[in-house]
Design an enzyme around this catalytic site. Structure first.
Site, PDB file in Angstrom:
ATOM      1  N   ASP A 158       0.854  -1.188   0.000  1.00 20.33           N
ATOM      2  CA  ASP A 158       0.000   0.000   0.000  1.00 20.33           C
ATOM      3  C   ASP A 158       0.889   1.237   0.000  1.00 20.33           C
ATOM      4  O   ASP A 158       2.008   1.217   0.523  1.00 20.33           O
ATOM      5  CB  ASP A 158      -0.855   0.044   1.275  1.00 20.33           C
ATOM      6  N   HIS A 196       4.895  -7.359   0.093  1.00 20.26           N
ATOM      7  CA  HIS A 196       4.606  -8.676  -0.462  1.00 20.26           C
ATOM      8  C   HIS A 196       5.322  -8.876  -1.799  1.00 20.26           C
ATOM      9  O   HIS A 196       5.908  -7.944  -2.345  1.00 20.26           O
ATOM     10  CB  HIS A 196       3.096  -8.841  -0.633  1.00 20.26           C
ATOM     11  N   SER A 202       8.414   3.731   5.133  1.00 15.64           N
ATOM     12  CA  SER A 202       9.527   4.026   4.245  1.00 15.64           C
ATOM     13  C   SER A 202       9.157   3.710   2.813  1.00 15.64           C
ATOM     14  O   SER A 202       8.038   3.977   2.388  1.00 15.64           O
ATOM     15  CB  SER A 202      10.791   3.281   4.670  1.00 15.64           C
TER      16      SER A 202
END
Length: 285
Positions: free
Chosen positions: A88, A149, A252
């Site tokens: 995200d 992921h 980050s």
């Protein structure tokens, strides 16, 4: 350059990040709850998607920050030829890695700013397959889900911890600090896939207290001063498309590098585009 970004040049990055780590792992109820409530309020964190929606149930701020999502909150694009967005956040930049005539390739950071793939990866030889490939830089803000992921199924070959500074990776810093992503501390994860090599680079930042991977836990050590390599060839560590790979212990950036001709990036992706884990990053050529 904003005054705050200018100030980060002289701030004691490591001392501040060590302090942030101590606070993030504190089990003092008042401290951890104040941090959780402050971040939730300031950044508009949506806990309705979290596996644990009660903000008081987290034992530490880090547990809150690296929280899991409810099953089905994110799903992979159904097209099996689609490479997936790893996290995200929002696109900082994406596009072609431009050959520079020396066998290396340049990655666009912001107007007037770029760095080479070799600088980012800490290894000129490892950068060669990506010299004229494509990249996507995804910024994770404090409000986002902070687990990264896999864009595609890969077998872990090597990790490279590259020590460095810990500049902020916010918009002003990215626009102002030369070669920022190639200067900040980072963990380079090299994978072998059915289309060739793929690299996912976890970039640290001011107040980022570490990176954890699913295969070995905490990977960014307590501020080393030399490049550290871990060879995983022959270990059989295979991570499937969409599987969790790692997590940031504060917000980050993750950068994905792909070789030439492997995939076309999704045409709607451009700087500042909001993105969600599992959506289309690109499509196999």
């Amino acid at each position: 350059m904003s005054p705050l970004t200018a100030l980060t040049y002289v701030l004691p990055h490591r001392a501040l990040s060590s302090l942030a780590r101590a606070l993030a792992y504190s089990t003092n109820v008042s401290t951890k709850q104040w941090l959780i409530d402050t971040v939730t309020r300031k950044f508009g964190v949506d806990l309705s998607e979290a596996a644990e929606s009660d903000p008081t149930a987290y034992p530490t701020f880090n547990a809150f920050f690296t929280r899991a999502l409810k099953p089905g909150a994110r799903v992979p694009d159904p097209d099996p030829r689609t490479l997936l967005m790893p996290a995200d956040g929002r696109i900082s930049q994406c596009g072609d890695i431009v050959p520079d005539g020396s066998g290396d390739g340049r990655i666009f950071q912001a107007k007037g700013q770029s760095f080479t793939a070799a600088e980012l990866l800490g290894d000129a030889e490892a950068a060669r397959p990506f010299a004229d490939g494509v990249y996507a830089t995804v910024y994770l803000s404090p409000r986002d889900y902070h687990r990264v992921h896999m864009p595609w199924t890969g077998t872990l070959r090597e990790t490279v911890h590259v020590p460095g500074r810990l500049f902020s990776v916010g918009t002003d810093a990215v626009a102002s600090v030369p070669r920022l992503f190639a200067r900040n501390e980072r963990l380079v994860c090299h994978f072998d896939t059915d289309f060739g090599p793929m690299a996912s680079v976890m970039v640290g930042a001011l107040l980022v207290s570490g990176v954890e991977t699913v295969w070995s836990g905490v990977e960014i050590p307590a501020y080393g001063d030399r490049i550290t390599r871990k060879d995983y060839r022959g270990k059989g560590i295979v991570l499937e498309r969409f599987a969790e790979m790692a997590r940031f212990n504060y917000g980050s950036t993750v950068i994905v590098l792909l070789p030439k001709g492997v995939a076309r990036l999704a045409p709607e992706l451009r700087a500042e585009t909001p993105v969600r884990l599992g959506q289309e990053l690109g499509r196999l050529s």
